[in-house]
Design a protein around this motif. Structure first.
Motif, PDB file in Angstrom:
ATOM      1  N   SER A 107       0.849  -1.187   0.000  1.00 39.33           N
ATOM      2  CA  SER A 107       0.000   0.000   0.000  1.00 39.33           C
ATOM      3  C   SER A 107       0.884   1.237   0.000  1.00 39.33           C
ATOM      4  O   SER A 107       2.004   1.202   0.495  1.00 39.33           O
ATOM      5  N   SER A 108       0.359   2.317  -0.527  1.00 40.45           N
ATOM      6  CA  SER A 108       1.206   3.502  -0.643  1.00 40.45           C
ATOM      7  C   SER A 108       0.463   4.784  -0.278  1.00 40.45           C
ATOM      8  O   SER A 108      -0.723   4.770   0.022  1.00 40.45           O
ATOM      9  N   GLN A 109       1.209   5.901  -0.319  1.00 42.52           N
ATOM     10  CA  GLN A 109       0.683   7.181   0.127  1.00 42.52           C
ATOM     11  C   GLN A 109      -0.422   7.684  -0.788  1.00 42.52           C
ATOM     12  O   GLN A 109      -1.277   8.450  -0.369  1.00 42.52           O
ATOM     13  N   ASP A 110      -0.417   7.268  -2.047  1.00 40.77           N
ATOM     14  CA  ASP A 110      -1.421   7.825  -2.960  1.00 40.77           C
ATOM     15  C   ASP A 110      -2.738   7.075  -2.883  1.00 40.77           C
ATOM     16  O   ASP A 110      -3.633   7.292  -3.692  1.00 40.77           O
ATOM     17  N   GLY A 111      -2.856   6.143  -1.918  1.00 40.49           N
ATOM     18  CA  GLY A 111      -4.130   5.466  -1.745  1.00 40.49           C
ATOM     19  C   GLY A 111      -4.264   4.169  -2.515  1.00 40.49           C
ATOM     20  O   GLY A 111      -5.285   3.498  -2.434  1.00 40.49           O
ATOM     21  N   LYS A 112      -3.234   3.787  -3.256  1.00 42.90           N
ATOM     22  CA  LYS A 112      -3.330   2.560  -4.047  1.00 42.90           C
ATOM     23  C   LYS A 112      -2.863   1.363  -3.236  1.00 42.90           C
ATOM     24  O   LYS A 112      -1.841   1.410  -2.554  1.00 42.90           O
ATOM     25  N   VAL A 113      -3.611   0.264  -3.354  1.00 45.49           N
ATOM     26  CA  VAL A 113      -3.205  -1.001  -2.746  1.00 45.49           C
ATOM     27  C   VAL A 113      -3.068  -1.990  -3.893  1.00 45.49           C
ATOM     28  O   VAL A 113      -4.023  -2.200  -4.644  1.00 45.49           O
ATOM     29  N   ILE A 114      -1.896  -2.590  -4.039  1.00 44.96           N
ATOM     30  CA  ILE A 114      -1.650  -3.477  -5.179  1.00 44.96           C
ATOM     31  C   ILE A 114      -1.274  -4.868  -4.686  1.00 44.96           C
ATOM     32  O   ILE A 114      -0.499  -5.009  -3.741  1.00 44.96           O
ATOM     33  N   VAL A 115      -1.872  -5.888  -5.320  1.00 42.52           N
ATOM     34  CA  VAL A 115      -1.492  -7.273  -5.039  1.00 42.52           C
ATOM     35  C   VAL A 115      -0.612  -7.737  -6.185  1.00 42.52           C
ATOM     36  O   VAL A 115      -1.013  -7.682  -7.347  1.00 42.52           O
ATOM     37  N   TRP A 116       0.592  -8.194  -5.876  1.00 42.76           N
ATOM     38  CA  TRP A 116       1.544  -8.630  -6.896  1.00 42.76           C
ATOM     39  C   TRP A 116       1.832 -10.114  -6.749  1.00 42.76           C
ATOM     40  O   TRP A 116       1.813 -10.648  -5.652  1.00 42.76           O
ATOM     41  N   ASP A 117       2.198 -10.774  -7.859  1.00 36.27           N
ATOM     42  CA  ASP A 117       2.883 -12.046  -7.765  1.00 36.27           C
ATOM     43  C   ASP A 117       4.358 -11.667  -7.848  1.00 36.27           C
ATOM     44  O   ASP A 117       4.873 -11.422  -8.927  1.00 36.27           O
ATOM     45  N   ALA A 118       5.007 -11.576  -6.697  1.00 35.82           N
ATOM     46  CA  ALA A 118       6.367 -11.033  -6.671  1.00 35.82           C
ATOM     47  C   ALA A 118       7.334 -11.872  -7.498  1.00 35.82           C
ATOM     48  O   ALA A 118       8.318 -11.363  -8.020  1.00 35.82           O
ATOM     49  N   TYR A 119       7.042 -13.160  -7.651  1.00 38.56           N
ATOM     50  CA  TYR A 119       7.958 -14.036  -8.386  1.00 38.56           C
ATOM     51  C   TYR A 119       8.019 -13.662  -9.857  1.00 38.56           C
ATOM     52  O   TYR A 119       9.080 -13.594 -10.455  1.00 38.56           O
TER      53      TYR A 119
END
Lengths: 480, 400
Positions: free
Chosen positions: B128-140
Motif C-alpha cells: 500500500s502507498s501514500q497515494d491510496g493505491k493497494v496493489i497485489v503482486w505475484d512477486a515471483y
C-alpha cells in the motif's frame, strides 16, 4: 534551546528527527580547521568561492573518523546532503554525494534544518519573487508553477511580498560579489531541500504528525499512579525464569532450525528467488504426496511444527486413525474454528461441538477429567468465543506430551522418513539461469487453492461421520 | 503468561465481583487461570484505579509508592539475571559471509510505499502507498494481479488474509476495510469492500489472526482493537498506551493468545487477547518504537525505534537482553523482521539502508544498499527464502 520537559524523545528539534542532534555534531566536527575536511578556493565563472570541498574528501573523512567502509561512508554523506548540511555546487538539484571530484560546500548554520522550524510559504514566495526580479524567466518549470500558485493564494499579501523581495534584492546588491554568490548558492540549496523539484522527495518529509504530542506533559492524576501501582504489583508477582534458561532456549531454537533457514544454509534444490526455478515450492506444496526429508525432520522439532504444516497434520491424522484416537485432534480443530470463527456462527458451532464431543454418549466423546468437563459444559450454556479454552488446552497438552512422542516412534512416521525425498542441488549454468529468468512460471491463484481445500474438507467431513461404536462392534461380533 | 484467578464461585453481579477483587488486591494478587467472563476483571482494575483518594493518600504518596514498586520490579528482574546474551552466544559458531542481492524490483506505485505483507503461498504480496493505491503482486513473476484505490491517502496498514482470498487495509480514513479478492480481473474490488474497524484516529497497523474472520488493529488514538470481520463488531479493545500505537505483531505460539504492540510512548506492551489486559510492558527505548516483531519461537520479540537502535526483549526472563546499534547508525529503524531460524534480524532504516544483525552475537553481518529513499517496511517471506523491503522511493525490492 531550553529543555521544556524531561520527556525528551529527542524530538524537540523537529518531530521524528532525533537524528538531527547527532548529524549536527558530526558536521561541526567536519568543519574543524585542523581535523576536519580540507577546503580550497574554487573559481566559478569570474568569482572565487572559498571553502569548497570535494566529494571524495568527504567520503575519506567519514571513512576514517566514523570507522566505516566506503559504501557506508557514501550513504552517510548522501544523508548529509539530503538534509541540507552540505550542498552541491554543480548539479544542485540532485541531492546525493558523489565520491569523486564533485564540489560541495558546508551550509551556513542559519539554514540548518533545526533552525528554521517551518519553511513558510511566505518566505518561499519572497525568494521566488526575488529571483524573478533579478532575471526574468530564470525560474524552472516547477518553480514557475509554484510561483503562480502562491501568487493566487497569497494575492492579498502580494504587495508585501514584492516589497520584501525588492528590499532583499537591494540589500544583496550592497554586498561584495563573492559574498553575494555564496549567499545565493546557500539560499538556493536551502530551498531545494525544503521545496524539492517535482517527482523527488524531500528529506524534511517525515510522514504524518503524531496525534499525541510526545513532548507534551502527561497529566499525572491519582488514577495514573494507581494504574501504575496495580500494574507493577502484578508484574512483581509474575513468575519469571532465569536468564540462562530463557536465553539458552533462544539459542537452542536457533541451532535446531539452523539448517532450515534459507539464509543460513541454502535450501534444496535451489532458492526460487535466486535461480528462477520454483521446484522448491513444488516439492513443498501443502498437499504433496511425498514430502522432503527436511520437512519431515521439521515435524519432529515440536508438536506445534507438526500441526502447523498441513502435510504433517495429515500424516498425524493417519497415525491417529490407526490408534482410534482421532477425536482428540478433531476436537482441537473444532475448538480452533470456534475461537477464530465469525461471531454469528458461534452458538451453532458450540452446539455442534457439544453434541459431537462432549455430551454423554457422544459419538466422538473426548476423555477429559471431570472438573474440566463440568466447567466446559456449564460454560456452554452461555457460549462465548473462549468457552472451550480449558478443554482445548487439556487435550492439546495430552496430545503434545503423549501422542506426539508415540507418533514419532511409530511405523507411520518411520516409513514417512524412509520415503521422503532428498532433492539434489541445482547446478545451473549462466545460460540456463537466463533461460529460467525468461520462463518464470505463474502459480495457481490462492483463491482457487482455497476453494479446493474447502471442497476437500466438506467431503472429508461428510465421509468421516461419527463412528458408531455399537454398529462397528456388532459387525465384528457378527463375523466371529 | 498473566491471568487472574477468581474463586470458583460464579458471580452474580459486577459489584460483588469487585468486592472480592479488592480483598485480593489488599492482601495479594493471585495469578492463575479462569474460565469465566474475563472482561469483568479489566472493569475491576479500572474501578480500583479510579477510586477516589483514600484517607492519608496524596498524589505524592501515590507517586512515591509507584516509584518504590518500580524499583522493586527492577530488583526482582535483576535477581534472575545470571547471564548475558553474548555469553550464551560464545558457544555458537559465527556466521559466514553473506551475499544478499536484489532479486526483484517491483515498480508501479506512484508514491511512497508504506506497508506490505506476504501471502501464505510464499510468492504473492500486497503493498500500500501514500497515494491510496493497494496493489497485489505475484512477486515471483512481478505481475500485478489486483489493484484497489482507497478513498483516502496514506494507507499505512495492509495485510493479506490467511486464506489468500482477501486483503485488509487502512490509514488516514481511521478505518480498516477488507476487500475480498476476485478471480475476475475486471471486477471492481471496491464494490464488495467491507468496513470493519473504526478508530478515532489514523490506522497504523493491521493483522489478521489465524483466520479470515478476525482482525487486530492499532491506531494513532493510542488503542489496539480486535474486530469480527463479518459483523464489524468490536470484540476486545486494548488500552494502555499513552500515545500513538505504531505497530503490532501476533505471537506465533500454539496458544496464539497474545500480541505485542509498540508506540510513541517508547513502550512495548504485551497483551492477552482474551481479557484485554496488558500482561507485560517494556520501556527502555529512548524514542518512538516504529516496529515490533516476535522471535519465531514466541518467547521474545524485537523492536525498531527512532533512537536508531533495535532491541531484543525476552518474555520469560522479563527483560531487555540485547541492543543492536552502532555509532555510525544514527537514523531511526522503521521496520524489523527475523529470518526463519531467528538468527538474523533484518532492519530497514531511514537512511535508505537495510542492516542485517546477528541476533545472538549482537554484531552487524551485512548492510544492504539500493533504495533511494527511506525503507518503510521489511518482511521475511513465510518460508524464509527471501525478504521484501518497501521504500519511500516508490518501489519494493525482494532480496535473497
Amino acid at each position: 534551546m531550553t529543555i521544556r520537559s524531561d520527556r525528551d524523545h529527542g524530538q524537540r528539534y523537529r518531530p521524528r528527527m532525533s537524528c538531527l542532534k547527532k548529524l549536527e555534531a558530526t558536521v561541526v566536527q567536519m568543519q574543524d580547521p585542523s581535523t576536519g575536511v580540507k577546503g580550497t578556493d574554487q573559481k566559478l565563472n569570474v568569482t572565487v568561492i572559498p571553502h569548497v570541498i570535494t566529494g571524495q574528501d568527504i567520503v575519506a573523512w567519514i571513512t576514517k573518523n566514523m570507522n566505516v567502509d566506503n559504501d557506508e561512508a557514501q550513504a552517510f554523506g548522501t544523508m548529509l546532503v539530503a538534509y541540507g548540511y552540505i550542498y552541491p555546487l554543480q548539479d544542485h538539484k540532485k541531492l546525493v554525494l558523489r565520491p569523486d571530484g564533485s564540489l560541495y560546500r558546508f551550509q551556513t548554520p542559519y539554514f540548518w534544518p533545526v533552525q528554521k522550524w517551518n519553511a513558510e510559504d511566505t518566505d518561499y514566495a519572497i525568494y521566488l519573487a526575488k529571483r524573478n526580479i533579478r532575471k526574468k524567466g530564470v525560474l524552472d518549470a516547477y518553480e514557475q508553477e509554484e510561483y503562480n500558485r502562491l501568487h493566487k493564494w497569497m494575492n492579498h499579501k502580494w504587495d508585501f511580498i514584492v516589497m520584501q523581495a525588492k528590499e532583499q534584492y537591494h540589500a544583496g546588491k550592497a554586498r561584495q560579489k563573492a559574498d553575494r554568490v555564496v549567499f545565493d548558492c546557500q539560499e538556493r540549496a536551502y530551498w531545494i531541500v525544503h521545496r524539492p523539484p517535482a517527482q523527488t522527495h524531500s528529506a524534511m518529509d517525515y510522514g504524518l504528525d503524531r496525534h499525541i504530542d510526545p513532548n507534551a506533559e502527561e497529566k499525572k492524576t491519582y488514577d495514573y499512579y494507581r494504574r501504575i501501582i496495580i500494574y507493577t504489583q502484578q508484574a512483581v508477582m509474575r513468575s519469571r525464569v532465569k536468564s540462562s534458561v530463557s536465553l539458552g532456549a533462544l539459542a537452542k531454537y536457533i541451532t535446531t532450525f539452523k539448517n532450515h533457514d534459507p539464509f543460513l544454509v541454502p535450501c534444496l534444490p535451489s532458492n526460487p528467488w535466486q535461480t528462477d526455478d520454483d521446484s522448491y515450492w513444488e516439492l513443498n506444496a501443502p498437499d504433496v504426496e511425498i514430502p522432503t526429508k527436511m520437512r519431515v525432520e521439521r515435524w519432529s522439532f515440536s508438536f506445534y511444527e507438526l500441526l502447523n504444516d498441513p502435510r504433517g497434520r495429515a500424516d498425524f491424522k493417519i497415525f491417529l486413525k490407526k490408534e482410534f484416537s482421532g477425536e482428540n485432534l478433531a476436537f482441537w480443530e473444532a475448538a480452533e474454528e470456534l475461537k477464530w470463527g465469525t461471531a454469528a456462527s458461534m452458538s451453532e458451532k458450540a452446539e455442534q461441538i457439544f453434541k459431537t464431543f462432549l455430551a454423554p454418549g457422544a459419538p466422538r466423546w473426548i476423555n477429559i477429567d471431570g472438573r474440566t468437563m463440568g466447567l466446559t459444559v456449564k460454560g456452554l450454556e452461555h457460549p462465548h468465543r473462549y468457552v472451550l479454552d480449558a478443554a482445548q488446552t487439556h487435550i492439546f497438552m495430552l496430545m503434545k506430551k503423549d501422542t506426539f512422542y508415540r507418533y514419532l516412534k511409530s511405523p507411520v512416521y518411520k516409513e514417512m522418513q524412509k520415503k521422503a525425498i532428498s532433492p539434489a542441488p541445482h547446478n545451473f549454468t549462466e545460460a540456463q539461469l537466463q533461460e529460467n529468468m525468461r520462463n518464470r512460471r505463474p502459480s495457481i491463484d490462492p483463491i482457487i487453492t482455497w476453494q479446493k481445500e474447502q471442497e476437500e474438507k466438506a467431503k472429508a467431513a461428510a465421509a468421516a461421520g461419527p463412528i458408531d461404536i455399537k454398529k462397528l462392534m456388532a459387525s465384528k461380533l457378527d463375523r466371529k | 503468561m498473566l491471568m487472574v484467578e477468581m474463586c470458583h464461585v460464579t458471580f452474580a453481579s459486577t459489584s460483588e465481583h469487585h468486592q472480592l477483587c479488592r480483598l485480593e488486591y489488599r492482601s495479594r494478587l493471585i495469578i492463575k487461570s479462569t474460565f469465566i467472563d474475563i472482561s469483568v476483571i479489566r472493569l475491576c482494575f479500572v474501578k480500583m484505579a479510579c477510586q477516589g483518594l483514600a484517607k492519608g493518600e496524596t498524589i505524592h504518596t501515590l507517586k512515591a509508592e509507584s516509584e518504590t514498586l518500580k524499583g522493586k520490579l527492577e530488583e526482582e528482574r535483576a535477581k534472575l539475571h545470571d547471564v548475558e546474551l553474548h555469553q550464551v552466544a560464545e558457544k555458537i559458531e559465527a556466521l559466514g559471509q553473506f551475499v544478499m542481492k536484489t532479486r526483484r524490483t517491483l515498480k508501479g506505485h506512484g508514491n511512497k510505499v508504506l506497508c506490505m505483507d506476504w501471502c501464505r503461498d510464499k510468492r504473492r504480496i500486497v503493498s500500500s502507498s501514500q497515494d491510496g493505491k493497494v496493489i497485489v503482486w505475484d512477486a515471483y513473476t512481478t505481475n500485478k494481479e489486483h489493484a484497489v484505490t482507497m478513498p483516502c491517502t496514506w494507507v499505512m496498514a495492509c495485510a493479506y488474509a490467511p486464506s489468500g482470498c482477501a486483503v485488509a487495509c487502512g490509514g488516514l480514513d481511521n478505518k480498516c476495510s477488507v476487500y475480498p479478492l476476485s478471480l475476475d480481473k475486471n471486477e471492481n474490488l471496491a464494490a464488495k469492500k467491507k468496513s470493519v474497524a473504526m478508530h478515532t484516529n489514523y490506522l497504523s497497523s493491521c493483522s489478521f489472526t489465524n483466520s479470515d474472520m478476525q482482525i487486530l488493529t492499532s491506531s494513532g488514538d493510542g488503542t489496539c482493537a480486535l474486530w469480527d470481520v463479518e459483523s464489524g463488531q468490536l470484540l476486545q479493545s486494548f488500552h494502555g498506551h499513552s500515545a500513538d500505537v505504531l505497530s503490532l505483531n501476533l505471537a506465533p505460539s500454539e496458544t496464539g493468545n497474545t500480541f505485542v504492540s509498540g508506540g510513541c510512548d517508547k513502550k512495548a506492551n504485551v497483551w492477552d487477547m482474551r481479557s484485554g489486559q496488558n500482561v507485560q510492558s517494556f520501556e527502555t527505548h529512548e524514542s518512538d518504537i516504529n516496529s515490533v516483531k516476535y522471535y519465531p519461537s514466541g518467547d521474545a520479540f524485537a523492536t525498531g525505534s527512532d533512537d536508531a537502535t533495535c532491541r531484543l526483549y525476552d518474555l520469560r526472563a522479563d527483560r531487555e537482553v540485547a541492543i543492536y546499534s552502532k555509532e555510525s547508525i544514527i537514523f531511526g529503524a522503521s521496520s524489523v523482521d527475523f529470518s526463519l531460524s531467528g538468527r538474523l534480524l533484518f532492519a530497514g532504516y531511514n537512511d535508505y539502508t537495510i542492516n542485517v544483525w546477528d541476533v545472538l552475537k549482537g554484531t552487524r553481518v551485512a548492510i544492504l544498499f539500493g533504495h533511494e529513499n527511506r525503507v518503510s517496511t521489511v518482511r521475511v517471506s513465510p518460508d524464509g527464502t527471501a525478504f521484501c523491503s518497501g521504500s519511500w522511493d516508490n518501489t519494493l525490492r525482494i532480496w535473497a
